[in-house]
Scaffold this motif. Structure first.
Motif, PDB file in Angstrom:
ATOM      1  N   LYS A 222       0.830  -1.204   0.000  1.00  0.00           N
ATOM      2  CA  LYS A 222       0.000   0.000   0.000  1.00  0.00           C
ATOM      3  C   LYS A 222       0.865   1.255   0.000  1.00  0.00           C
ATOM      4  O   LYS A 222       0.554   2.240  -0.677  1.00  0.00           O
ATOM      5  CB  LYS A 222      -0.922  -0.013   1.214  1.00  0.00           C
ATOM      6  N   LEU A 223       1.966   1.215   0.733  1.00  0.00           N
ATOM      7  CA  LEU A 223       2.869   2.364   0.774  1.00  0.00           C
ATOM      8  C   LEU A 223       3.549   2.563  -0.577  1.00  0.00           C
ATOM      9  O   LEU A 223       3.670   3.693  -1.075  1.00  0.00           O
ATOM     10  CB  LEU A 223       3.916   2.182   1.876  1.00  0.00           C
ATOM     11  N   VAL A 224       3.995   1.468  -1.176  1.00  0.00           N
ATOM     12  CA  VAL A 224       4.633   1.557  -2.502  1.00  0.00           C
ATOM     13  C   VAL A 224       3.637   2.070  -3.532  1.00  0.00           C
ATOM     14  O   VAL A 224       3.972   2.905  -4.385  1.00  0.00           O
ATOM     15  CB  VAL A 224       5.201   0.184  -2.915  1.00  0.00           C
ATOM     16  N   ASP A 225       2.404   1.598  -3.460  1.00  0.00           N
ATOM     17  CA  ASP A 225       1.373   2.049  -4.392  1.00  0.00           C
ATOM     18  C   ASP A 225       1.089   3.545  -4.231  1.00  0.00           C
ATOM     19  O   ASP A 225       0.633   4.205  -5.179  1.00  0.00           O
ATOM     20  CB  ASP A 225       0.083   1.257  -4.184  1.00  0.00           C
ATOM     21  N   GLN A 226       1.372   4.080  -3.054  1.00  0.00           N
ATOM     22  CA  GLN A 226       1.193   5.516  -2.815  1.00  0.00           C
ATOM     23  C   GLN A 226       2.427   6.326  -3.236  1.00  0.00           C
ATOM     24  O   GLN A 226       2.453   7.541  -3.079  1.00  0.00           O
ATOM     25  CB  GLN A 226       0.899   5.763  -1.341  1.00  0.00           C
ATOM     26  N   GLY A 227       3.412   5.626  -3.804  1.00  0.00           N
ATOM     27  CA  GLY A 227       4.589   6.310  -4.329  1.00  0.00           C
ATOM     28  C   GLY A 227       5.761   6.406  -3.387  1.00  0.00           C
ATOM     29  O   GLY A 227       6.771   7.057  -3.707  1.00  0.00           O
ATOM     30  N   TYR A 228       5.691   5.740  -2.241  1.00  0.00           N
ATOM     31  CA  TYR A 228       6.811   5.811  -1.290  1.00  0.00           C
ATOM     32  C   TYR A 228       7.956   4.901  -1.726  1.00  0.00           C
ATOM     33  O   TYR A 228       7.741   3.794  -2.235  1.00  0.00           O
ATOM     34  CB  TYR A 228       6.353   5.415   0.111  1.00  0.00           C
ATOM     35  N   ARG A 229       9.170   5.385  -1.541  1.00  0.00           N
ATOM     36  CA  ARG A 229      10.381   4.601  -1.775  1.00  0.00           C
ATOM     37  C   ARG A 229      10.846   4.073  -0.417  1.00  0.00           C
ATOM     38  O   ARG A 229      11.323   4.838   0.425  1.00  0.00           O
ATOM     39  CB  ARG A 229      11.475   5.476  -2.407  1.00  0.00           C
ATOM     40  N   ILE A 230      10.716   2.767  -0.218  1.00  0.00           N
ATOM     41  CA  ILE A 230      11.064   2.181   1.077  1.00  0.00           C
ATOM     42  C   ILE A 230      12.548   1.816   1.061  1.00  0.00           C
ATOM     43  O   ILE A 230      12.952   0.810   0.478  1.00  0.00           O
ATOM     44  CB  ILE A 230      10.197   0.951   1.385  1.00  0.00           C
ATOM     45  N   TRP A 231      13.340   2.658   1.700  1.00  0.00           N
ATOM     46  CA  TRP A 231      14.782   2.455   1.695  1.00  0.00           C
ATOM     47  C   TRP A 231      15.220   1.342   2.642  1.00  0.00           C
ATOM     48  O   TRP A 231      16.273   0.752   2.447  1.00  0.00           O
ATOM     49  CB  TRP A 231      15.486   3.759   2.049  1.00  0.00           C
ATOM     50  N   GLY A 232      14.414   1.050   3.642  1.00  0.00           N
ATOM     51  CA  GLY A 232      14.806  -0.009   4.557  1.00  0.00           C
ATOM     52  C   GLY A 232      13.715  -0.358   5.549  1.00  0.00           C
ATOM     53  O   GLY A 232      12.758   0.382   5.753  1.00  0.00           O
ATOM     54  N   ILE A 233      13.880  -1.537   6.135  1.00  0.00           N
ATOM     55  CA  ILE A 233      13.021  -2.026   7.210  1.00  0.00           C
ATOM     56  C   ILE A 233      13.921  -2.535   8.325  1.00  0.00           C
ATOM     57  O   ILE A 233      14.965  -3.140   8.064  1.00  0.00           O
ATOM     58  CB  ILE A 233      12.119  -3.186   6.756  1.00  0.00           C
ATOM     59  N   ILE A 234      13.501  -2.305   9.549  1.00  0.00           N
ATOM     60  CA  ILE A 234      14.197  -2.921  10.673  1.00  0.00           C
ATOM     61  C   ILE A 234      13.167  -3.544  11.600  1.00  0.00           C
ATOM     62  O   ILE A 234      12.137  -2.935  11.901  1.00  0.00           O
ATOM     63  CB  ILE A 234      15.096  -1.912  11.421  1.00  0.00           C
ATOM     64  N   GLY A 235      13.423  -4.790  11.994  1.00  0.00           N
ATOM     65  CA  GLY A 235      12.497  -5.502  12.876  1.00  0.00           C
ATOM     66  C   GLY A 235      13.180  -6.681  13.525  1.00  0.00           C
ATOM     67  O   GLY A 235      14.292  -7.070  13.144  1.00  0.00           O
ATOM     68  N   ASP A 236      12.508  -7.276  14.501  1.00  0.00           N
ATOM     69  CA  ASP A 236      13.088  -8.409  15.220  1.00  0.00           C
ATOM     70  C   ASP A 236      12.534  -9.748  14.747  1.00  0.00           C
ATOM     71  O   ASP A 236      12.988 -10.796  15.188  1.00  0.00           O
ATOM     72  CB  ASP A 236      12.820  -8.271  16.727  1.00  0.00           C
ATOM     73  N   GLN A 237      11.523  -9.719  13.841  1.00  0.00           N
ATOM     74  CA  GLN A 237      10.904 -10.939  13.333  1.00  0.00           C
ATOM     75  C   GLN A 237      11.081 -11.032  11.825  1.00  0.00           C
ATOM     76  O   GLN A 237      10.950 -10.033  11.123  1.00  0.00           O
ATOM     77  CB  GLN A 237       9.408 -10.959  13.674  1.00  0.00           C
ATOM     78  N   TRP A 238      11.333 -12.243  11.341  1.00  0.00           N
ATOM     79  CA  TRP A 238      11.497 -12.416   9.901  1.00  0.00           C
ATOM     80  C   TRP A 238      10.213 -12.087   9.154  1.00  0.00           C
ATOM     81  O   TRP A 238      10.242 -11.664   7.994  1.00  0.00           O
ATOM     82  CB  TRP A 238      11.951 -13.839   9.594  1.00  0.00           C
ATOM     83  N   SER A 239       9.065 -12.262   9.793  1.00  0.00           N
ATOM     84  CA  SER A 239       7.804 -11.934   9.136  1.00  0.00           C
ATOM     85  C   SER A 239       7.691 -10.444   8.839  1.00  0.00           C
ATOM     86  O   SER A 239       6.914 -10.039   7.973  1.00  0.00           O
ATOM     87  CB  SER A 239       6.617 -12.378  10.002  1.00  0.00           C
ATOM     88  N   SER A 240       8.474  -9.627   9.540  1.00  0.00           N
ATOM     89  CA  SER A 240       8.480  -8.183   9.276  1.00  0.00           C
ATOM     90  C   SER A 240       9.322  -7.834   8.055  1.00  0.00           C
ATOM     91  O   SER A 240       9.168  -6.753   7.484  1.00  0.00           O
ATOM     92  CB  SER A 240       9.030  -7.428  10.491  1.00  0.00           C
ATOM     93  N   LEU A 241      10.221  -8.738   7.685  1.00  0.00           N
ATOM     94  CA  LEU A 241      11.239  -8.422   6.686  1.00  0.00           C
ATOM     95  C   LEU A 241      11.040  -9.132   5.352  1.00  0.00           C
ATOM     96  O   LEU A 241      11.474  -8.629   4.315  1.00  0.00           O
ATOM     97  CB  LEU A 241      12.629  -8.778   7.232  1.00  0.00           C
ATOM     98  N   LYS A 242      10.391 -10.295   5.395  1.00  0.00           N
ATOM     99  CA  LYS A 242      10.252 -11.109   4.182  1.00  0.00           C
ATOM    100  C   LYS A 242       9.005 -10.711   3.401  1.00  0.00           C
ATOM    101  O   LYS A 242       8.106 -10.057   3.916  1.00  0.00           O
ATOM    102  CB  LYS A 242      10.171 -12.591   4.559  1.00  0.00           C
ATOM    103  N   GLY A 243       8.958 -11.171   2.154  1.00  0.00           N
ATOM    104  CA  GLY A 243       7.780 -10.954   1.327  1.00  0.00           C
ATOM    105  C   GLY A 243       7.931  -9.763   0.392  1.00  0.00           C
ATOM    106  O   GLY A 243       8.863  -8.974   0.498  1.00  0.00           O
ATOM    107  N   LEU A 244       6.992  -9.676  -0.537  1.00  0.00           N
ATOM    108  CA  LEU A 244       7.003  -8.617  -1.556  1.00  0.00           C
ATOM    109  C   LEU A 244       5.971  -7.556  -1.224  1.00  0.00           C
ATOM    110  O   LEU A 244       4.927  -7.852  -0.638  1.00  0.00           O
ATOM    111  CB  LEU A 244       6.710  -9.226  -2.927  1.00  0.00           C
ATOM    112  N   PRO A 245       6.254  -6.310  -1.602  1.00  0.00           N
ATOM    113  CA  PRO A 245       7.484  -5.815  -2.239  1.00  0.00           C
ATOM    114  C   PRO A 245       8.634  -5.710  -1.240  1.00  0.00           C
ATOM    115  O   PRO A 245       8.419  -5.405  -0.068  1.00  0.00           O
ATOM    116  CB  PRO A 245       7.066  -4.426  -2.735  1.00  0.00           C
ATOM    117  N   GLU A 246       9.826  -5.975  -1.741  1.00  0.00           N
ATOM    118  CA  GLU A 246      11.000  -5.921  -0.878  1.00  0.00           C
ATOM    119  C   GLU A 246      11.529  -4.493  -0.786  1.00  0.00           C
ATOM    120  O   GLU A 246      11.486  -3.743  -1.759  1.00  0.00           O
ATOM    121  CB  GLU A 246      12.098  -6.830  -1.417  1.00  0.00           C
ATOM    122  N   PRO A 247      12.045  -4.128   0.378  1.00  0.00           N
ATOM    123  CA  PRO A 247      12.716  -2.834   0.484  1.00  0.00           C
ATOM    124  C   PRO A 247      14.123  -2.943  -0.096  1.00  0.00           C
ATOM    125  O   PRO A 247      14.567  -4.035  -0.472  1.00  0.00           O
ATOM    126  CB  PRO A 247      12.778  -2.615   1.996  1.00  0.00           C
TER     127      PRO A 247
END
Length: 260
Positions: A222-247
């Protein structure tokens, strides 16, 4: 008379030597037991360290409890200097990445995503009283604790949060917490020193049926569809980091207490 004295002397010497030998044997037995115990402790420590590392590498997945023999090891790790050092090193890697990664456009569309629990706020105080992962996670109990708004900030992440914000990067918080915890979560974040995020995305009723990775992936989409460029993600769970779209990059903080 002399013969009796000699026999008495020999008897006393024999008794003394026997007791001395018994004492030596007892000492040797204790030393051997200590050696065996030390070896067993080293073996257990190696096993638990290997278990923890393989959780972080995502080789061990979907565990419901920490192995009972490793609970004390995980407790010492999560409350000790090594956990702090590992977290600080992860944050340093984020800062190193930021020195050359991103052509920030300063158009309000540069974005970064943070998880909340054990990324911005620590649940370690809760698990100190609930077995450090040795007990199956009681969500009702955990949410009741979250309502108290007592979770402290993770200091390295708090500093990173404000550094990113000062660069003009929009910060989005995507959490596994339920929508019913919004007010408590906002209050806790503010009291812990966080402010100025762009959006806090929590799980609504429709999201209850989604796997955690799917929920967080859809939030990113949803964020990507709104035009945001996600430069990175930080989290303690793999479920926060995996999946598409990738940062562009994902950074994992240590957590061996639970798996989402």
């Amino acid at each position: 008379m002399a013969a009796k004295a000699l026999l008495l002397l020999l008897a006393l010497v024999s008794l003394f030597l026997g007791r001395l030998a018994a004492a030596d044997w007892s000492i040797l037995n204790q030393k051997w037991r200590n050696i065996k115990n030390a070896k067993a402790a080293d073996t257990l420590k190696s096993y638990c360290e290997s278990w923890r590392i393989n959780v972080e590498l995502h080789n061990i997945r979907e565990f419901q409890v920490v192995p009972q023999e490793c609970v004390d090891y995980i407790r010492k790790y999560m409350t000790g200097s090594q956990y702090t050092a590992d977290s600080e090193r992860a944050i340093e890697e984020v800062k190193l990445y930021l020195t050359s990664c991103c052509s920030l456009q300063n158009d309000g569309k540069d974005a970064w995503i943070f998880d909340v629990d054990d990324t911005l706020l620590s649940t370690v105080p809760y698990f100190k009283k609930h077995g450090f992962g040795g007990q199956k996670l009681n969500l009702t109990s955990l949410e009741a604790w979250m309502e108290e708004c007592k979770a402290p900030a993770l200091e390295p992440t708090l500093k990173l949060f404000h550094e990113l914000k000062d660069k003009g990067i929009k910060i989005f918080l995507v959490s596994s917490r339920r929508e019913t915890l919004r007010s408590a979560t906002v209050d806790n974040l503010i009291s812990a020193g966080y402010h100025g995020w762009s959006s806090l995305i929590l799980r609504g009723l429709d999201d209850e049926y989604l796997q955690m990775q799917q929920f967080k992936s859809e939030a990113r989409k949803k964020l990507v569809d709104q035009g945001y460029r996600i430069w990175g993600i930080i989290g303690d769970q793999w479920s926060s980091l995996k999946g598409l779209p990738e940062p562009n990059r994902a950074f994992k903080l240590p957590n061996s207490i639970y798996y989402l």
